[in-house]
Design an enzyme around this catalytic site. Structure first.
Site, short mmCIF file in Angstrom:
data_model
loop_
_atom_site.label_atom_id
_atom_site.label_comp_id
_atom_site.label_asym_id
_atom_site.label_seq_id
_atom_site.Cartn_x
_atom_site.Cartn_y
_atom_site.Cartn_z
N CYS A 171 -8.13 -10.35 5.72
CA CYS A 171 -7.69 -9.08 6.29
C CYS A 171 -8.49 -8.76 7.55
O CYS A 171 -8.04 -7.99 8.40
CB CYS A 171 -7.80 -7.94 5.27
SG CYS A 171 -9.42 -7.80 4.51
N GLY A 201 0.80 -1.22 0.00
CA GLY A 201 0.00 0.00 0.00
C GLY A 201 0.83 1.26 0.00
O GLY A 201 0.48 2.26 -0.66
N GLU A 227 -7.01 -0.96 0.58
CA GLU A 227 -7.53 -1.92 1.55
C GLU A 227 -6.35 -2.81 1.96
O GLU A 227 -6.04 -3.78 1.29
CB GLU A 227 -8.66 -2.76 0.94
CG GLU A 227 -9.87 -1.96 0.51
CD GLU A 227 -10.67 -1.42 1.67
OE1 GLU A 227 -10.36 -1.75 2.84
OE2 GLU A 227 -11.63 -0.66 1.42
#
Length: 524
Positions: free
Chosen positions: A301, A250, A267
């Site tokens: 996650c 990310g 995400e």
């Protein structure tokens, strides 16, 4: 564990999967790059081969997706919704087969594989209704005989980078909404799960061709992250990149896309905790913890990583967890009796073993499991026993997300606290809960209203998802999904998440014969 045969040739053929499959689609199927051999984590055997796309083929796909967008944006939104509705219906027809492919390729048990396809169906239903609700606002103007309003226009080509653990649902969360918003989508799936992506795009292609719609609105590019993936991040033809993966990934996505002033939906990792208070209903908490920690072999996650439990109920909860863990059936995910399948790769098994070693080095105690499973009962797969560990929240390993079934038991409060003192000790519990870099999903089990309200207040959970008396895993599609801090701040699926897939425009209309300026400004 009894070995189970691969899905029949008929199932694979019904999804359009051949022995060798082109890995790119932009209105037509292409792929002349390196071979990608796809195996199953269930037993390590070969499933099929994918021909990855070259960088030149990537450019060809994105060009075609952009041309498709230029027309698709002019199609009325309810008509776009009708295409998505039909996509959902095709997914209903293929739910069993596509779920079986998710299980084969990723390693989820059968119920979870089909459940992931159901998420796709649900979000298609949601997006279909949304296609008639892309609302703007009207605002009063300070100028007489003027009207102000805002409206939302299609954005462009959306890049979707998905992870292995939800190989189809994440694409649909983004694509169903982007499609009704008037965007086209270029999907780069994880290299470990390309066959499910090919199957989804073939289903979408069929819907488009049946409706005389350019199928390039649903495009696909399977290739290496270092080449095709990096090219997508730098691509100015793609104004929005939605990326699901690790926090490390990310940071890279945010930096590259942000440097060209593109948008991102991130995400990323979760380090999700459940607080168990003295008033908690342990009969309710136990199955929630079990599914959150062991479901998908800890590879969600939203998996439960930490249990922050009051000392007065700690031993009772741990004893019940130990008994429950003994009853978990581990094995081939295609066996209907299996509750926990394999980790996705041998590297994931190694990561788990390294984490267990670090737990011991930092002073933690392994209370259950953690061993690798092999031999004749687990041929060629990546199987482990789920692990329960007593730990402190400030351990370096606890501060990280290990993508494996490791559950940390962390204590708070005094063993002899009165009910009033236990409520006051929520400050300690929340400090532990929020004391990690990630902020995705969270939960509390309590029958005390004050504790529940405190948990949901501005002083409580700092996560994007906060639940009371349900676990951290298994979010519904109707709410916006995503988290804060190193989880990235992105939101997908429900609520008003659609807005990031569109560009906002503010309009002022003067229907008078004068030209007054705002703020009462006089000029000239």
């Amino acid at each position: 564990m009894t070995a189970t045969a691969h899905p029949s040739t008929d199932i694979l053929k019904s999804l359009g999967i051949d022995d060798i499959n082109p890995g790119g689609f932009g209105g037509e199927w292409i792929g002349s790059g390196p071979d990608l051999e796809v195996t199953t984590p269930a037993d390590g055997s070969h499933i099929a081969t994918v021909k990855q796309v070259t960088e030149e083929e990537y450019d060809q796909i994105v060009d075609r997706a952009h041309r498709a967008f230029l027309h698709w944006r002019t199609v009325p939104a309810p008509r776009r919704g009708e295409i998505v509705r039909q996509l959902g219906n095709k997914l209903r027809e293929k739910k069993r087969e596509l779920g079986a492919l998710v299980t084969l390729e990723m390693g989820k048990i059968t119920a979870e594989g089909e459940g992931e396809v159901q998420e796709m169906i649900d979000v298609c239903d949601f997006a279909t209704g949304l296609s008639r609700q892309l609302y703007g606002l009207t605002m009063p103007s300070e100028r007489q005989d003027h009207r102000m309003m805002e409206q939302w226009h299609p954005l462009g080509v959306v890049g979707v980078i998905s992870a292995f653990n939800f190989p189809v649902a994440v694409w649909c969360w983004n694509t169903a909404l982007a499609a009704v918003c008037g965007d086209s989508v270029v999907w780069k799936p994880a290299s470990g799960t390309p066959l499910t992506a090919i199957a989804c795009i073939k289903i979408a292609e069929q819907v488009c061709r049946e409706n005389d719609v350019d199928p390039a609105i649903f495009s696909l590019t399977i290739g290496k992250g270092s080449t095709v993936g990096d090219r997508l991040l730098h691509d100015r033809r793609i104004p929005l990149v939605s990326a699901t993966g690790s926090c490390t990934m990310g940071y890279r996505v945010a930096q590259v896309v942000g440097k060209r002033l593109g948008r991102t939906i991130l995400e990323l990792g979760g380090n999700n905790a459940i607080i168990v208070t003295p008033s908690a209903d342990l009969d309710l908490a136990l199955p929630a913890i079990l599914f959150g920690a062991v479901g998908t072999a800890g590879q969600r996650c939203t998996s439960t990583r930490r249990i922050i439990v009051h000392r007065s109920v700690r031993q009772q909860l741990v004893d019940r967890l130990l008994r429950a863990y003994e009853d978990i059936t581990i094995g081939d995910p295609r066996d209907g009796n299996t509750l926990m399948g394999p980790l996705v790769t041998h590297a994931a098994v190694e990561d788990m073993q390294n984490a267990i070693g670090r737990i011991r080095e930092e002073g933690g105690e392994i209370l259950y499991g953690g061993e690798t499973l092999g031999g004749a009962d687990y041929p060629g797969g990546h199987y482990v026993k789920p692990c329960i560990a007593a730990a402190r929240n400030d351990f370096a390993i606890v501060q990280q997300e290990t993508f494996a079934p490791i559950l940390y038991i962390i204590e708070y409060g005094k063993a002899d606290s009165s009910p009033r003192e236990a409520v006051a000790e929520m400050d300690e519990a929340m400090a532990l809960h929020n004391g990690v870099p990630q902020g995705l999903s969270s939960a509390i089990f309590t029958d005390n209203m004050r504790e529940a309200e405190f948990f949901l207040s501005t002083l409580g959970s700092d996560c994007g998802i906060a639940n009371v008396n349900i676990g951290t895993s298994g979010a519904e599609i109707g709410g916006a999904f995503g988290g804060e801090k190193e989880t990235g701040g992105g939101r997908e699926s429900g609520s008003d998440s659609w807005k990031i897939y569109m560009r906002r425009q503010t309009n002022t209309i003067n229907w008078s014969t004068e030209l007054p300026l705002a703020q009462g400004l006089k000029f000239g």
